[in-house]
Every structure is written in C-alpha cells, then in structure tokens.
Write a protein that holds these residues in place. Sequence first.
Motif, mmCIF file in Angstrom:
data_model
loop_
_atom_site.group_PDB
_atom_site.id
_atom_site.type_symbol
_atom_site.label_atom_id
_atom_site.label_comp_id
_atom_site.label_asym_id
_atom_site.label_seq_id
_atom_site.Cartn_x
_atom_site.Cartn_y
_atom_site.Cartn_z
ATOM 1 N N MET A 144 0.837 -1.186 0.000
ATOM 2 C CA MET A 144 0.000 0.000 0.000
ATOM 3 C C MET A 144 0.879 1.245 0.000
ATOM 4 N N PRO A 145 0.615 2.181 -0.903
ATOM 5 C CA PRO A 145 1.413 3.403 -0.919
ATOM 6 C C PRO A 145 1.125 4.282 0.298
ATOM 7 N N LEU A 146 2.106 5.072 0.635
ATOM 8 C CA LEU A 146 1.998 6.005 1.750
ATOM 9 C C LEU A 146 1.505 7.345 1.219
ATOM 10 N N ASN A 147 0.711 8.037 2.000
ATOM 11 C CA ASN A 147 0.166 9.335 1.627
ATOM 12 C C ASN A 147 0.775 10.427 2.490
ATOM 13 N N MET A 148 0.469 11.675 2.160
ATOM 14 C CA MET A 148 0.906 12.804 2.969
ATOM 15 C C MET A 148 -0.187 13.860 3.002
ATOM 16 N N THR A 149 -0.134 14.723 4.020
ATOM 17 C CA THR A 149 -1.069 15.849 4.113
ATOM 18 C C THR A 149 -0.279 17.141 3.983
ATOM 19 N N LYS A 150 -0.938 18.154 3.442
ATOM 20 C CA LYS A 150 -0.318 19.457 3.254
ATOM 21 C C LYS A 150 -1.408 20.518 3.263
ATOM 22 N N ILE A 151 -1.136 21.638 3.874
ATOM 23 C CA ILE A 151 -2.089 22.748 3.885
ATOM 24 C C ILE A 151 -2.031 23.468 2.540
ATOM 25 N N ALA A 152 -3.188 23.739 1.980
ATOM 26 C CA ALA A 152 -3.291 24.493 0.730
ATOM 27 C C ALA A 152 -3.344 25.972 1.091
ATOM 28 N N TYR A 153 -2.230 26.519 1.577
ATOM 29 C CA TYR A 153 -2.214 27.851 2.183
ATOM 30 C C TYR A 153 -2.438 28.988 1.199
ATOM 31 N N ARG A 154 -2.187 28.801 -0.068
ATOM 32 C CA ARG A 154 -2.404 29.891 -1.027
ATOM 33 C C ARG A 154 -3.788 29.832 -1.660
ATOM 34 N N SER A 155 -4.523 28.790 -1.386
ATOM 35 C CA SER A 155 -5.848 28.634 -1.988
ATOM 36 C C SER A 155 -6.910 29.278 -1.118
ATOM 37 N N LYS A 156 -7.814 29.986 -1.757
ATOM 38 C CA LYS A 156 -8.915 30.615 -1.038
ATOM 39 C C LYS A 156 -10.066 29.641 -0.828
ATOM 40 N N GLY A 157 -10.054 28.547 -1.566
ATOM 41 C CA GLY A 157 -11.114 27.551 -1.461
ATOM 42 C C GLY A 157 -10.840 26.394 -2.396
ATOM 43 N N ILE A 158 -11.764 25.457 -2.430
ATOM 44 C CA ILE A 158 -11.595 24.265 -3.249
ATOM 45 C C ILE A 158 -11.515 24.607 -4.733
ATOM 46 N N ASP A 159 -12.230 25.655 -5.170
ATOM 47 C CA ASP A 159 -12.212 26.028 -6.590
ATOM 48 C C ASP A 159 -10.852 26.572 -7.021
ATOM 49 N N SER A 160 -10.225 27.402 -6.186
ATOM 50 C CA SER A 160 -8.903 27.926 -6.552
ATOM 51 C C SER A 160 -7.844 26.826 -6.486
ATOM 52 N N LEU A 161 -7.985 25.885 -5.563
ATOM 53 C CA LEU A 161 -7.067 24.744 -5.503
ATOM 54 C C LEU A 161 -7.222 23.899 -6.763
ATOM 55 N N ARG A 162 -8.454 23.639 -7.160
ATOM 56 C CA ARG A 162 -8.708 22.850 -8.375
ATOM 57 C C ARG A 162 -8.116 23.561 -9.606
ATOM 58 N N ALA A 163 -8.288 24.866 -9.699
ATOM 59 C CA ALA A 163 -7.753 25.616 -10.841
ATOM 60 C C ALA A 163 -6.239 25.484 -10.919
ATOM 61 N N TRP A 164 -5.550 25.549 -9.781
ATOM 62 C CA TRP A 164 -4.093 25.420 -9.758
ATOM 63 C C TRP A 164 -3.664 24.003 -10.126
ATOM 64 N N VAL A 165 -4.278 23.001 -9.520
ATOM 65 C CA VAL A 165 -3.878 21.607 -9.745
ATOM 66 C C VAL A 165 -4.128 21.188 -11.183
ATOM 67 N N GLU A 166 -5.255 21.592 -11.743
ATOM 68 C CA GLU A 166 -5.657 21.105 -13.055
ATOM 69 C C GLU A 166 -5.248 22.045 -14.193
ATOM 70 N N ALA A 167 -4.329 22.986 -13.924
ATOM 71 C CA ALA A 167 -3.939 23.987 -14.925
ATOM 72 C C ALA A 167 -3.024 23.439 -16.016
ATOM 73 N N GLY A 168 -2.270 22.393 -15.768
ATOM 74 C CA GLY A 168 -1.313 21.931 -16.771
ATOM 75 C C GLY A 168 -1.213 20.417 -16.816
ATOM 76 N N PRO A 169 -0.199 19.944 -17.507
ATOM 77 C CA PRO A 169 -0.047 18.493 -17.628
ATOM 78 C C PRO A 169 0.355 17.830 -16.302
ATOM 79 N N GLU A 170 0.957 18.583 -15.400
ATOM 80 C CA GLU A 170 1.308 18.127 -14.053
ATOM 81 C C GLU A 170 1.218 19.321 -13.115
ATOM 82 N N ALA A 171 0.938 19.052 -11.850
ATOM 83 C CA ALA A 171 1.025 20.090 -10.828
ATOM 84 C C ALA A 171 2.331 19.851 -10.073
ATOM 85 N N HIS A 172 3.046 20.927 -9.784
ATOM 86 C CA HIS A 172 4.313 20.814 -9.065
ATOM 87 C C HIS A 172 4.223 21.573 -7.753
ATOM 88 N N MET A 173 4.649 20.928 -6.691
ATOM 89 C CA MET A 173 4.686 21.566 -5.385
ATOM 90 C C MET A 173 6.124 21.494 -4.875
#
Length: 130
Positions: free
Chosen positions: A1-30
């Motif tokens: 089973m793979p291991l997961n991690m948690t992270k605060i989405a501190y620059r996102s104002k809400g789920i919609d802005s997080l979705r816009a950032w994550v789904e903006a390109g071929p990959e999301a980079h953090m």
Amino acid sequence: MPLNMTKIAYRSKGIDSLRAWVEAGPEAHMRTRYLPRRHEEMIGGSLYWILDHAIVARCEIIGFEQRRDGHWTIRLKPELVPVHPRPKRAHQGWRYLAEDDAPRDLADDEDIGDVLPGRLMGKLTRLGLV
C-alpha cells in the motif's frame, strides 16, 4: 500500500482555486525543502489537501525531482479528487498519512458542500456529537 501525505493548501482561497491550480497543466508541481525519507513509498500514493482545518481533496503523487536550488519538487497528477472531509489541525510542511487513516473519496452523487465545514466538524467531534 502506498503512503500518503497531508499538506495545507495555504495559497488557496477555497476548493475552486485549488482545483484551478492543480488542473492547470499536464502536471502540478509543489516545492518542498526536504525530500521525505519515505518518498519511494509515496509514489502512487496521494497528497491530501487541508483547507479550513479539514482534509478536503487529494492528488496522486507521480514522483519527486530535485531542483537546482537544492529543494525538491513533488510531481502531482493534475486531477483533484474530492474526499469526505475530515477535521485536521493545521501544521507546517507535510505529514505522513497511512492508507487506513485516509478519508474516502466522495461518491459521484456527493458534493463537498453537502458536508459540514472542517472547523464545525472538529468542534462537534470533540463534543461527541458526530
């Protein structure tokens, strides 16, 4: 089973802005300063996002790459999967999350707006009402 991690989405104002950032390109980079010790176990796992004191969504972890500045890039699949919100205290950086402790994905007919906000859910949980 793979291991997961948690992270605060501190620059996102809400789920919609997080979705816009994550789904903006071929990959999301953090960016992160340190490579997780257990990074090999995390490929294929998920990064669970915390918004308003609750885990609300996840992205699959594709891999890790070192940057020229010495920091690391966590490569994420560009798909934000909403999960059943679970109260989670704020923390700096990231934390490991075992598969058994991860919240389940929301069903197709469920909406993240159908559940209580994270802070309220946390307070009701501490009172034993949820």
